[in-house]
Design an enzyme around this catalytic site. Structure first.
Site, mmCIF file in Angstrom:
data_model
loop_
_atom_site.group_PDB
_atom_site.id
_atom_site.type_symbol
_atom_site.label_atom_id
_atom_site.label_comp_id
_atom_site.label_asym_id
_atom_site.label_seq_id
_atom_site.Cartn_x
_atom_site.Cartn_y
_atom_site.Cartn_z
ATOM 1 C CE LYS A 40 -2.139 1.100 7.515
ATOM 2 N NZ LYS A 40 -3.310 1.421 6.578
ATOM 3 C CE1 TYR A 65 -7.689 -1.725 9.370
ATOM 4 C CE2 TYR A 65 -8.658 -0.435 8.002
ATOM 5 C CZ TYR A 65 -8.437 -1.763 8.384
ATOM 6 O OH TYR A 65 -8.827 -2.840 7.706
ATOM 7 N N PRO A 118 -0.292 -9.144 7.958
ATOM 8 C CG PRO A 118 -1.693 -10.859 7.374
ATOM 9 C CD PRO A 118 -0.204 -10.529 7.717
ATOM 10 C CG HIS A 122 -15.639 -0.743 4.482
ATOM 11 N ND1 HIS A 122 -15.405 -2.175 5.228
ATOM 12 C CD2 HIS A 122 -16.656 -1.204 3.688
ATOM 13 C CE1 HIS A 122 -16.175 -3.129 4.533
ATOM 14 N NE2 HIS A 122 -16.736 -2.603 3.708
ATOM 15 C CE1 TYR A 164 -7.954 -6.339 10.566
ATOM 16 C CE2 TYR A 164 -9.679 -4.596 10.698
ATOM 17 C CZ TYR A 164 -8.430 -5.309 10.386
ATOM 18 O OH TYR A 164 -7.978 -5.016 9.065
HETATM 19 P P1 RFL Z 1 4.167 -8.857 -5.238
HETATM 20 O O1 RFL Z 1 2.696 -8.853 -5.224
HETATM 21 O O2 RFL Z 1 4.624 -10.267 -4.412
HETATM 22 O O3 RFL Z 1 4.687 -8.958 -6.669
HETATM 23 C C1 RFL Z 1 5.798 -9.284 -6.931
HETATM 24 C C2 RFL Z 1 6.083 -9.795 -8.504
HETATM 25 O O4 RFL Z 1 7.174 -10.154 -8.599
HETATM 26 C C3 RFL Z 1 7.303 -11.434 -9.429
HETATM 27 N N1 RFL Z 1 8.779 -11.919 -9.285
HETATM 28 C C4 RFL Z 1 9.468 -11.939 -10.347
HETATM 29 N N2 RFL Z 1 9.566 -11.259 -11.449
HETATM 30 C C5 RFL Z 1 10.524 -11.489 -12.230
HETATM 31 N N3 RFL Z 1 11.744 -12.060 -11.606
HETATM 32 C C6 RFL Z 1 12.055 -12.613 -10.498
HETATM 33 N N4 RFL Z 1 13.091 -13.113 -10.064
HETATM 34 C C7 RFL Z 1 10.929 -12.412 -9.721
HETATM 35 N N5 RFL Z 1 10.406 -12.981 -8.393
HETATM 36 C C8 RFL Z 1 9.160 -12.516 -8.296
HETATM 37 C C9 RFL Z 1 6.428 -12.410 -8.620
HETATM 38 O O5 RFL Z 1 5.931 -13.354 -9.391
HETATM 39 C C10 RFL Z 1 5.266 -11.237 -8.588
HETATM 40 O O6 RFL Z 1 4.311 -11.096 -9.583
HETATM 41 O O7 RFL Z 1 4.776 -7.676 -4.626
HETATM 42 P P2 RFL Z 1 4.409 -6.135 -4.802
HETATM 43 O O8 RFL Z 1 3.886 -5.596 -6.134
HETATM 44 O O9 RFL Z 1 5.283 -5.218 -4.248
HETATM 45 O O10 RFL Z 1 2.906 -5.890 -4.108
HETATM 46 C C11 RFL Z 1 2.870 -5.989 -2.699
HETATM 47 C C12 RFL Z 1 1.715 -6.912 -2.176
HETATM 48 O O11 RFL Z 1 1.221 -7.959 -2.988
HETATM 49 C C13 RFL Z 1 1.727 -7.275 -0.673
HETATM 50 O O12 RFL Z 1 2.117 -6.276 0.158
HETATM 51 C C14 RFL Z 1 0.447 -7.632 -0.245
HETATM 52 O O13 RFL Z 1 -0.336 -8.575 -1.092
HETATM 53 C C15 RFL Z 1 0.443 -8.449 1.193
HETATM 54 N N6 RFL Z 1 -0.341 -9.138 1.745
HETATM 55 C C16 RFL Z 1 -1.492 -8.503 2.086
HETATM 56 N N7 RFL Z 1 -1.491 -7.063 2.272
HETATM 57 C C17 RFL Z 1 -2.610 -6.808 2.840
HETATM 58 O O14 RFL Z 1 -2.623 -5.557 2.883
HETATM 59 N N8 RFL Z 1 -3.779 -7.344 3.329
HETATM 60 C C18 RFL Z 1 -3.584 -8.812 2.921
HETATM 61 O O15 RFL Z 1 -4.645 -9.369 3.310
HETATM 62 C C19 RFL Z 1 -2.612 -9.376 2.271
HETATM 63 N N9 RFL Z 1 -2.525 -10.695 2.445
HETATM 64 C C20 RFL Z 1 -0.230 -10.641 1.384
HETATM 65 C C21 RFL Z 1 -1.332 -11.394 1.919
HETATM 66 C C22 RFL Z 1 0.792 -11.208 0.968
HETATM 67 C C23 RFL Z 1 1.043 -12.642 0.819
HETATM 68 N N10 RFL Z 1 2.182 -13.230 0.312
HETATM 69 C C24 RFL Z 1 3.246 -12.326 -0.203
HETATM 70 C C25 RFL Z 1 2.619 -14.477 0.539
HETATM 71 C C26 RFL Z 1 -1.237 -12.966 1.653
HETATM 72 C C27 RFL Z 1 -0.258 -13.204 1.082
HETATM 73 C C28 RFL Z 1 -0.126 -14.909 0.937
HETATM 74 C C1 PHB Z 2 -8.538 -8.967 3.639
HETATM 75 O O1 PHB Z 2 -9.795 -8.822 3.039
HETATM 76 O O2 PHB Z 2 -7.881 -9.905 3.018
HETATM 77 C C2 PHB Z 2 -7.955 -8.506 4.551
HETATM 78 C C3 PHB Z 2 -8.442 -7.230 5.130
HETATM 79 C C4 PHB Z 2 -7.962 -6.670 6.120
HETATM 80 C C5 PHB Z 2 -6.552 -7.162 6.482
HETATM 81 C C6 PHB Z 2 -6.094 -8.190 6.077
HETATM 82 C C7 PHB Z 2 -6.831 -8.698 5.132
HETATM 83 O O3 PHB Z 2 -6.183 -6.617 7.845
#
Ligand code: RFL
Ligand code: PHB
Length: 389
Positions: free
Chosen positions: A296, A384, A292, A72, A200
């Protein structure tokens, strides 16, 4: 059991760190609370910065990303029916890649398994011991078996609800938090994306985002109330609301269909300082959360992994503590910039329950400034695509 680096959490941070360390001959064991299928069932981030792409290349996990990821060069921003584009490549020389976190995680698991990486699933009662000494350890149970893992270092990659952060004493740890008064309702649907780039959307009914995973898999979000439940929203109600929030030309083109996933995420900004205590290092969501808007979260987790991986390499390969000693400071310097960008972009795009008419005028003026000002667009593009590591 003994290893060099005990990694708590088998999400993207833990897996990427383990894989990078393995490539340098540094041994690790990952302890994951859930099953692999559960971890892969979570639909999260979708946009990857070049920094993360480079780390995945170094980890030997970027082949599918390069084959299937979508480049993109820019994004669209709308306010009511006004639609404009921010060109990332023109302003920064760098695009972003759309490739889901689920796929990144799947590729990392495949690589770890192919190399015989040690991952313990379904671990419970994880406890960190003596992190502030030269001989730390992690104990945990799997079923009714008790285990002890001795190690040189512990990487706390266990997300926001994990145990690692809590292991840092309260008189050492300081937390900063902002909770937003709304959430995002997201759906995944097997329909072609409404546009080839993300949109957005700021509208008087609240924020919306049109994103995608591939040419027949769309990801859409709408700002919702914190008291809403996914089951309150039928697919039909979601599509109707989305159409009201995006420019009418896009709304007319939108292809709708049944949702295959529907969930609500609250929005939060959170940072804990320091990110290191003795031989325990926090990485990713364990140390910080961003809303989100701006994508980032995963990318900031990746920059932590970069600093920690290089610090540990420095320790094992050059017998130098410089990298691990500066880890917290280096990681936090970049984290706070990502926090600022996500907070700014969230504030610009959402409707707040207590927003005054003056506040609304400020939002309109700022979006108009972004639409018409090259410097503002360059600043947005630089943030970004990801600030340098
Ligand atoms: P994660 O992905 O939460 O992974 C942590 C892992 O640790 C495990 N865990 C344990 N394991 C052993 N013992 C324990 N006591 C434990 N407690 C937890 C969990 O099961 C899990 O597998 O953290 P990590 O690796 O730092 O990765 C970070 C990313 O996942 C996170 O920053 C992003 O996904 C945030 N996020 C989003 N970021 C974006 O850039 N765009 C998005 O659209 C976006 N959507 C989201 C999201 C985070 C969400 N969360 C945390 C609720 C949507 C959601 C719903
Ligand atoms: C997504 O595709 O899940 C997504 C993309 C951009 C964002 C947040 C989520 O800023």
């Amino acid at each position: 059991m003994k290893t060099q680096v005990a990694i708590i959490g088998g999400g993207p941070s833990g897996l990427l760190l383990s894989q990078l360390l393995h490539k340098r001959g540094i041994e690790s064991v990952i302890l994951e609370r859930k099953t692999k299928d559960y971890v892969l069932g979570r639909i999260r981030a979708g946009v990857l910065e070049q920094g993360l792409v480079k780390l995945l290349e170094e980890a030997g996990c970027a082949d599918r990303l390069h084959a299937e990821g979508i480049v993109h060069d820019g994004t669209l921003v709308s306010s009511g029916d006004t639609l404009f584009r921010i060109d990332f490549t023109e302003h920064t020389g760098t695009p972003v890649i759309v490739y889901g976190q689920t796929e990144v995680t799947r590729d990392l698991y495949a690589a770890r398994e192919a190399m015989g990486g040690k991952i313990e699933f379904n671990v419970e009662n994880v406890e960190i011991h003596d992190a502030n000494s030269d001989a730390p350890a992690v104990t945990y149970t799997v079923g009714d078996q008790q285990h002890r893992l001795e190690c040189d270092f512990i990487a706390g990659c266990d997300g926001f609800h994990g145990v690692s952060r809590q292991a840092i004493p309260l008189d050492v740890r300081k937390e900063y938090e902002k909770v937003y008064p709304f959430g995002w309702l997201g759906i995944l649907s097997e329909t072609p994306p409404v546009n080839h780039e993300l949109i957005y959307a700021n509208s008087d009914r609240g924020f919306a985002l049109c994103s995608m995973r591939n040419e027949n898999l769309s990801r859409y979000y709408i700002q919702c109330s914190l008291s809403d439940k996914p089951e309150d929203w039928t697919d039909e109600a979601f599509w109707q609301e989305l159409k009201r929030r995006i420019p009418s030309e896009q709304a007319e083109k939108l292809v709708t269909g049944p949702s295959i996933e529907k969930s609500i995420a609250p929005l939060r900004s959170f940072v804990t300082e320091p990110m290191r205590w003795g031989r325990l290092f926090l990485c990713g969501d364990a140390a910080h959360i961003v809303p989100p808007t701006g994508a980032k979260g995963l990318n900031t987790a990746a920059s932590d992994v970069h600093y920690l991986y290089n610090g540990l390499r420095d320790y094992y390969e050059n017998n130098s503590r410089a990298g691990i000693d500066s880890y917290s400071q280096k990681a936090l310097a970049r984290v706070w910039k990502a926090e600022r960008f996500s907070w700014w972009f969230s504030s610009l795009m959402h409707r707040y329950p207590d927003q005054s008419e003056f506040d609304l005028k400020m939002q309109v003026a700022e979006i108009e400034f972004l639409r018409t000002n090259e410097a503002a667009q360059k600043s947005m593009a630089e943030n970004y695509v990801g600030l340098p590591y």
